[in-house]
Design an enzyme around this catalytic site. Structure first.
Site, PDB file in Angstrom:
ATOM      1  CG  HIS A   1      -1.802   1.150   1.359  1.00 48.01           C
ATOM      2  ND1 HIS A   1      -1.699   2.064   2.376  1.00 48.01           N
ATOM      3  CD2 HIS A   1      -2.837   1.569   0.581  1.00 48.01           C
ATOM      4  CE1 HIS A   1      -2.636   2.981   2.249  1.00 48.01           C
ATOM      5  NE2 HIS A   1      -3.342   2.713   1.171  1.00 48.01           N
TER       6      HIS A   1
ATOM      7  CD  GLU B   1      -2.749   1.847  -3.328  1.00 45.19           C
ATOM      8  OE1 GLU B   1      -3.711   2.616  -3.536  1.00 45.19           O
ATOM      9  OE2 GLU B   1      -1.856   2.100  -2.500  1.00 45.19           O
TER      10      GLU B   1
ATOM     11  CG  ASP C   1      -3.191   6.979  -3.689  1.00 47.25           C
ATOM     12  OD1 ASP C   1      -4.313   6.483  -3.590  1.00 47.25           O
ATOM     13  OD2 ASP C   1      -2.287   6.832  -2.834  1.00 47.25           O
TER      14      ASP C   1
ATOM     15  CG  HIS D   1      -3.788   9.241  -0.137  1.00 47.09           C
ATOM     16  ND1 HIS D   1      -4.346  10.043   0.842  1.00 47.09           N
ATOM     17  CD2 HIS D   1      -4.665   8.225  -0.339  1.00 47.09           C
ATOM     18  CE1 HIS D   1      -5.512   9.540   1.207  1.00 47.09           C
ATOM     19  NE2 HIS D   1      -5.728   8.437   0.512  1.00 47.09           N
TER      20      HIS D   1
END
Length: 251
Positions: free
Chosen positions: A19, A46, A48, A61
């Site tokens: 993450h 992962e 953003d 993010h």
């Protein structure tokens, strides 16, 4: 841009997805965090993505840069050059001073071999911005290594118009009344809920699997939850500490 390997788990351990990179040990959404995840043995990271004021695709993010950099202001109000000048590491630890905000192109350049990317489209995006994102992924030759997901249903609808046949993922803050219908409406092949919500409705995993939909809960850092989710048969676990989860799986 289909990811080549199936996301539905067919026995074995759930995929480990780092993450925002290995954000337990390095500043989130930075190249050191992604590198730490890969060193730990995670195949998937992962992150953003969202556009700057001049449509540079950056990996960050929050809506603003205040929490994770030495700057201030909304991401979409700042140019790519301004964002590139910020220190995105010192807030986490002085040893990361000078670490920058990466662009999507930076990460795609390192997405070699077996490395895979779960890319969250953060916030609203126009069809043009989504088209630029898809073009960047295609230009990097990473179509088979990037899986796109979002919380934003209108964004997923625009993305579906651009990629009518490719797999996409639906992120949800809370589990809806009919997750299977929600996924089918969008053509989503993964349903990615908050772990707390999923643990309240454990039977949902089997229901989604029966419909051919994979389940990838976030953000899971508790070993007790790893065990429960593994027993439920989730297809991936999104965690801040991929090294710890991989060690637990190998124990």
């Amino acid at each position: 841009m289909p990811v080549t390997e199936p996301l539905l788990r067919d026995g074995g351990a759930p995929l480990v997805i780092a993450h925002r990179g290995a954000s337990a040990v390095a500043p989130e959404n930075t190249m050191p965090a992604f590198a730490a995840a890969w060193r730990a043995g995670a195949q998937w990271v992962e992150t953003d993505v969202q556009p700057s004021a001049d449509d540079v695709l950056v990996l960050l993010h929050d809506d603003d840069v205040d929490r994770t950099t030495d700057g201030t202001g909304d991401v979409r109000a700042l140019t790519g050059a301004t964002l590139a000048s910020l220190d995105a590491g010192s807030w986490f630890d002085p040893s990361f001073a000078g670490t920058g905000i990466p662009t999507l192109a930076d990460l795609l350049a390192d997405l070699t071999g077996e490395r895979r990317l779960l890319l969250e489209i953060k916030g609203d995006h126009s069809s043009g911005q989504l088209g630029s994102m898809v073009q960047a992924i295609t230009a990097a030759g990473a179509q088979d290594r990037v899986f796109l997901q979002s919380f934003e249903v209108p964004v997923l609808r625009r993305l579906r118009a651009i990629l009518p046949d490719d797999p996409i993922g639906l992120l949800v803050e809370t589990i809806g009344d009919d997750p299977i219908a929600d996924c089918r409406d969008l053509g989503a092949v993964t349903y990615n809920p908050d772990v707390t919500d999923l643990l309240r409705q454990p039977g949902l995993v089997a229901e989604l699997h029966a419909a051919g939909i994979a389940v990838m809960p976030w953000i899971v850092n508790d070993p007790d939850h790893w065990a429960t989710l593994t027993d439920l048969g989730v297809d991936a676990i999104i965690t801040d500490d991929p090294a710890a989860l991989l060690a637990w799986q190998g124990a």
